[in-house]
Design a protein around this motif. Structure first.
Motif, short mmCIF file in Angstrom:
data_model
loop_
_atom_site.label_atom_id
_atom_site.label_comp_id
_atom_site.label_asym_id
_atom_site.label_seq_id
_atom_site.Cartn_x
_atom_site.Cartn_y
_atom_site.Cartn_z
N LEU A 52 29.95 37.82 50.88
CA LEU A 52 31.36 37.55 50.60
C LEU A 52 31.99 38.79 49.97
CD1 LEU A 52 31.37 33.92 49.12
CD2 LEU A 52 31.81 34.66 51.47
N GLY A 53 33.13 39.20 50.54
CA GLY A 53 33.88 40.31 49.98
C GLY A 53 35.00 39.79 49.09
N ILE A 54 35.05 40.27 47.87
CA ILE A 54 36.07 39.87 46.90
C ILE A 54 37.01 41.04 46.69
CG2 ILE A 54 36.52 39.04 44.56
CD1 ILE A 54 33.72 37.86 44.54
N ARG A 55 38.30 40.80 46.90
CA ARG A 55 39.34 41.83 46.72
C ARG A 55 40.41 41.28 45.78
NH1 ARG A 55 38.84 45.91 50.47
NH2 ARG A 55 37.37 45.48 52.17
N PRO B 153 32.09 45.14 40.76
CA PRO B 153 33.55 45.33 40.90
C PRO B 153 33.96 46.76 40.57
CG PRO B 153 33.07 43.32 39.69
CD PRO B 153 31.77 44.05 39.82
N ARG B 154 34.72 47.36 41.47
CA ARG B 154 35.15 48.73 41.25
C ARG B 154 36.53 48.93 41.87
NH1 ARG B 154 31.78 54.23 42.91
NH2 ARG B 154 33.26 55.72 41.99
N ALA B 155 37.41 49.53 41.10
CA ALA B 155 38.77 49.78 41.59
C ALA B 155 38.79 51.03 42.45
CB ALA B 155 39.75 49.93 40.42
N ASN B 156 39.64 50.99 43.47
CA ASN B 156 39.79 52.16 44.33
C ASN B 156 40.38 53.33 43.55
OD1 ASN B 156 38.80 50.77 46.52
ND2 ASN B 156 40.81 50.15 47.25
N ARG B 157 40.10 54.52 44.03
CA ARG B 157 40.57 55.72 43.33
C ARG B 157 42.08 55.87 43.44
NH1 ARG B 157 38.43 61.89 44.55
NH2 ARG B 157 39.72 62.94 42.95
N TYR B 158 42.62 55.52 44.61
CA TYR B 158 44.04 55.67 44.83
C TYR B 158 44.70 54.29 44.91
CZ TYR B 158 42.60 60.39 46.13
OH TYR B 158 42.07 61.64 46.12
N PRO B 159 45.92 54.18 44.43
CA PRO B 159 46.60 52.87 44.46
C PRO B 159 46.94 52.44 45.88
CG PRO B 159 48.12 54.60 43.73
CD PRO B 159 46.77 55.23 43.83
N VAL B 160 46.96 51.13 46.07
CA VAL B 160 47.37 50.58 47.36
C VAL B 160 48.88 50.38 47.41
CG1 VAL B 160 45.15 49.47 47.75
CG2 VAL B 160 46.92 48.23 46.50
N SER B 161 49.50 50.38 46.25
CA SER B 161 50.96 50.24 46.19
C SER B 161 51.45 50.97 44.95
CB SER B 161 51.35 48.76 46.13
OG SER B 161 52.74 48.60 45.97
N PRO B 162 52.53 51.76 45.04
CA PRO B 162 53.29 52.00 46.27
C PRO B 162 52.61 53.03 47.17
CG PRO B 162 54.24 53.23 44.46
CD PRO B 162 53.12 52.42 43.86
N ALA C 49 34.83 40.81 37.64
CA ALA C 49 33.53 40.63 37.00
C ALA C 49 33.46 39.27 36.30
CB ALA C 49 33.29 41.76 35.99
N GLY C 50 34.54 38.88 35.63
CA GLY C 50 34.56 37.57 34.98
C GLY C 50 34.48 36.44 35.98
N LEU C 51 35.13 36.60 37.13
CA LEU C 51 35.09 35.57 38.16
C LEU C 51 33.67 35.37 38.68
CD1 LEU C 51 36.89 33.71 39.95
CD2 LEU C 51 36.94 35.58 41.61
N ILE C 52 32.98 36.47 38.96
CA ILE C 52 31.60 36.36 39.45
C ILE C 52 30.68 35.79 38.37
CG2 ILE C 52 29.64 37.69 40.31
CD1 ILE C 52 31.62 39.66 41.53
N GLU C 53 30.84 36.26 37.16
CA GLU C 53 29.99 35.77 36.06
C GLU C 53 30.20 34.27 35.82
OE1 GLU C 53 29.54 36.48 31.24
OE2 GLU C 53 30.49 38.02 32.49
N THR C 54 31.46 33.84 35.79
CA THR C 54 31.74 32.42 35.59
C THR C 54 31.21 31.58 36.74
OG1 THR C 54 33.74 33.05 34.38
CG2 THR C 54 33.57 30.76 35.09
N VAL D 119 37.32 45.95 44.44
CA VAL D 119 36.47 45.43 45.51
C VAL D 119 35.08 45.15 44.96
CG1 VAL D 119 35.54 45.89 47.80
CG2 VAL D 119 37.78 46.79 47.18
N SER D 120 34.51 44.01 45.41
CA SER D 120 33.14 43.65 45.06
C SER D 120 32.54 42.82 46.19
CB SER D 120 33.09 42.86 43.74
OG SER D 120 31.76 42.52 43.40
#
Length: 758
Positions: free
Chosen positions: A224-227, A473-482, A241-246, A46-47
């Motif tokens: 804008l929220g980027i997921r 950009p930071r990944a959540n601590r717990y997975p969303v799947s499964p 991060a690369g998407l935002i930088e580009t 999420v960013s």
């Protein structure tokens, strides 16, 4: 009653608790194995970023004041920015700059694990223009030492194995690439094979865009929220991060190109104006050298002041006309691939809006051209849009210029009134005014362009994008799947549902009597009780004084018979069933033994003349027997009666010799003679008859009996057989019909296995 029904319902399922336990454990184990070895773990990165606003025009201070009053609203192109962030061109640059089309894996026993970033000890640069490049091919790499490595794979069913040095160009049947070793990495060689796979960039783009979501956090804001969903936390953060930088780099690049083009155009225009201003100043100097303009009448000064005011307004309109002429000249020169400089924005809001739309469309075309050919339908459509916008801008510019020229002529008409008064002044003064007016017009335009140039130079000198990163950009601590909770809950429910549905389907499809409750619901005849299976497997109790569970069952059965009797003696009992195998002979034999052990004198008749089994149970002969007595008129009852060799008070009469016409014998008067004789000598007469559902012999004995024991058997007697029992009971075809359920489970019975339902 409702509680009782619920208990009965639940008891049907509780008795299958091992099935539920097995189903639950199996499903939960399957979920565990799925999560552990099969499911792909995915994390959400999420960013948040803040994008800039663009106004409908950048007019003068007058336009700004109108906008402050709320008459002109700001336009937020957030949807355009979302489209840019989700464009294939932008994502392609992100993938290319970071080599995200090359995936690295560590081979495992059950599944392979993808590694990224510092966990990868090498970096691979692939020549994607090579025609022999093979995608999705696992290429194993083995480190021989600090400078050499070994590649191994299988291409077209042929093994490929070569040694190379880090940094050398590798030309293989599956592609051309360079492998370099990283200096700072966290890879630990634990003996598990490391391999890499080259993916098709177009497929990676589609996969990344499918996992990418860009949305406006609040409709009233520009946040804008980027997921982004990724199986690797570090890789997912790198993609976002690369998407935002580009995105930021592309916006700065576009704004710099626009500023550079504007500066070039302004410089060309300033050169022309500088020469014109020098010419006007030289003319003034020559004029003053030749003439003395110091003497002017007072009234003349007033007229001149009024005329100059109108001239000043005319000059302002002329400035705007010159700007519009510059826009027309720019478009007519055919610069269709270069944005219209912002410095040429007129004071007309609609014209300014069209220019901004033209530049935005040109930007979109430029981005699409990086990943698509000119024949692409989208680019063709953008070219058509640019052409239409160019024509609209020209048309709008001409219309605006016409309005300005009309207003200018009106002002000129008013100025001419004062000019008539000024006409009286000396020719010298008029010439000086004309020269001053021309000089003022050119100086105003020169200062305007010079101001715009400085603005563009400042924006070019400070290449900072107005887009701001609010949260990195930071990944959540717990997975969303499964979703482990949902999967385990689903596994638990499935583990309960499958046995439940199995039991329910079994109960639903079962058309046989399974319990005493089934009998009670199907028939109105009195229920004598139920007989459980003998735990030791014995079918016949051979000892009259036995205290075995089987002996106790039949003692309780005798009690139930006395309780339900409708005659004083209940002397003659007929034992029958619907079909063969329900245990009527077993019931008749054990009942006779039990009554004999109670001190009663009992005789058992084997009236199943077609398939006699009674005498075999006691190891006695069937002859002489009933058929012999009926056919041979000189025989007495004592001639066919056999005393049991070991059980006191127990006597048996076999079926006799086999004959074909059994039905005719059942109507013989000799049966009445036999029954009258037996009733005089015996306390109990038990008659074992054929199944009623197959043969009607038992009905012929109804006149001689006091009661009927109708035997049914669990999981053998069908529900439809209850109609036969009900018909016999209601129509009195067999006297005092009592129903007995045989072969039930001992755990369901009362005491040793007989459960009364009186």
């Amino acid at each position: 009653m409702e509680q009782t029904n619920i208990n009965k319902l639940l008891s049907k399922y509780f008795k299958h608790w091992p099935l539920f336990a097995i189903g639950t454990v199996t499903c939960l184990a399957a979920v565990f194995l799925y999560i552990r070895y099969w499911a792909d773990t995915e994390y959400e990165v999420v960013s948040t970023i803040l994008v800039k606003n663009k106004d409908i025009g950048q007019g003068t201070a007058k336009a700004e004041s109108i906008k402050d009053l709320g008459l002109i609203k700001n336009y937020t192109d957030v949807e355009d920015e979302i489209g840019i962030l989700r464009s294939t061109g932008l994502m392609e640059k992100v993938i290319a700059d970071r080599s995200l089309n090359i995936n690295y894996f560590i081979e495992g026993k059950v599944r392979d694990v993808e590694v990224y970033g510092k966990s990868v000890p090498i970096e691979i640069l692939v020549d994607e223009t090579a025609t022999d490049l093979i995608y999705n091919l696992p290429i194993h790499i083995k480190f021989l030492n600090d400078t050499e490595f070994e590649l191994e794979t299988t291409v077209n069913d042929q093994s490929y194995k070569t040694q190379h040095t880090f940094g050398d160009l590798v030309t293989a049947p599956f592609g051309t690439f360079t492998v370099t070793a990283k200096e700072n990495h966290e890879y630990i060689d634990n003996g598990k094979p490391l391999y890499f796979v080259i993916r098709d960039t177009d497929i990676i783009i589609d996969a990344f865009l499918k996992n990418l979501n860009v949305e406006q956090i609040n409709k009233a804001s520009n946040l804008l929220g980027i997921r982004f969903v990724s199986g690797n936390k570090e890789k997912g953060e790198a993609v976002v991060a690369g998407l935002i930088e580009t995105y930021v780099d592309e916006m700065i690049k576009y704004e710099n190109e626009l500023a550079e083009n504007t500066i070039k155009m302004i410089d060309n225009r300033l050169k022309l104006l500088s020469g014109e201003i020098e010419g006007v100043e030289k003319t003034v100097e020559e004029f003053k050298t030749k003439n003395d303009p110091s003497s002017v009448a007072n009234n003349t000064q007033i007229y001149i002041a009024q005329a100059n005011d109108y001239k000043k307004l005319i000059t302002d309109y002329q400035t705007e006309i010159n700007v519009i002429n510059a826009i027309e000249t720019y478009l007519l020169q055919g610069n269709s691939d270069v944005p219209i400089p912002a410095a040429l924005s007129a004071n007309d809001p609609s014209l300014t809006s069209m220019i901004e739309q033209y530049n935005a469309t040109l930007l979109e075309k430029g981005q699409m051209s990086q990943s698509a050919s000119s024949a692409n339908p989208i680019i063709v459509n953008l070219d058509r849009t640019l052409n239409d916008l160019g024509k609209a801008i020209l048309e709008n510019a001409r219309s605006a210029k016409n309005r300005l020229m009309i207003a200018q002529r009106n002002l000129q008409s008013n100025a001419n009134k004062y000019q008539a008064q000024i006409a009286k002044i000396p020719s010298m003064e008029r010439q000086l005014v004309d020269i001053s007016r021309d000089k003022s017009t050119k100086e105003s335009l020169y200062l305007y362009l010079l101001q715009k140039r400085e603005e563009e130079v400042l924006s070019l000198a400070a290449p900072v994008s107005s887009t701001r990163i609010v949260s990195l950009p930071r990944a959540n601590r717990y997975p969303v799947s499964p979703n482990k909770t949902a999967l385990y809950l689903g596994g638990l429910l499935l583990g309960l549902f499958l046995p439940f549905s199995t039991v329910y389907a079994k109960e639903l499809l079962n058309n046989k009597i399974t319990s005493i409750e089934d009998l009670s619901n199907l028939i109105s005849a009195p229920i004598l009780g139920e007989i459980a299976k003998s735990k030791d497997g014995e079918l016949i109790s051979t000892e009259g004084n036995s205290r075995t569970p089987a002996a106790e069952l039949f003692r309780l059965l005798c009690f139930n018979l006395e309780y339900l009797k409708k005659t004083d003696t209940n002397q003659t009992l007929l034992v029958t069933s619907t079909i063969q195998g329900e245990g009527k002979t077993y019931i008749a034999s054990n009942l006779a033994i039990t009554m004999a052990s109670n001190g009663e004198k009992v005789v058992v008749l084997s009236f199943d003349l077609r398939m006699p089994r009674l005498m075999k149970s006691f190891d006695l002969s069937d002859t002489p027997g009933l058929t012999d007595f009926i056919i041979q008129k000189d025989l007495h009852s004592s001639d066919i009666i056999q005393k049991h060799p070991s059980i006191d008070n127990l006597y048996l009469i076999g079926s006799g010799m086999e004959i074909n016409q059994v039905g005719r014998l059942m109507l013989s008067e000799r049966i009445e003679v036999l029954m009258d004789s037996l009733k005089k000598d015996y306390d109990r007469i038990i008659i074992d008859t054929p199944p009623i559902g197959l043969i009607s012999d038992a009905f012929a004995l109804n006149a001689y009996i006091d009661g009927t024991i109708y035997v049914t058997r669990k999981n053998l007697t069908k529900n439809e057989h209850s109609k036969t029992i009900e018909s016999i009971h209601k129509n009195g075809k067999l006297r005092n019909t009592m129903v007995l359920l045989n072969d039930t489970e001992a755990a369901q019975s009362y005491g040793y296995g007989v459960k009364t339902t009186i």
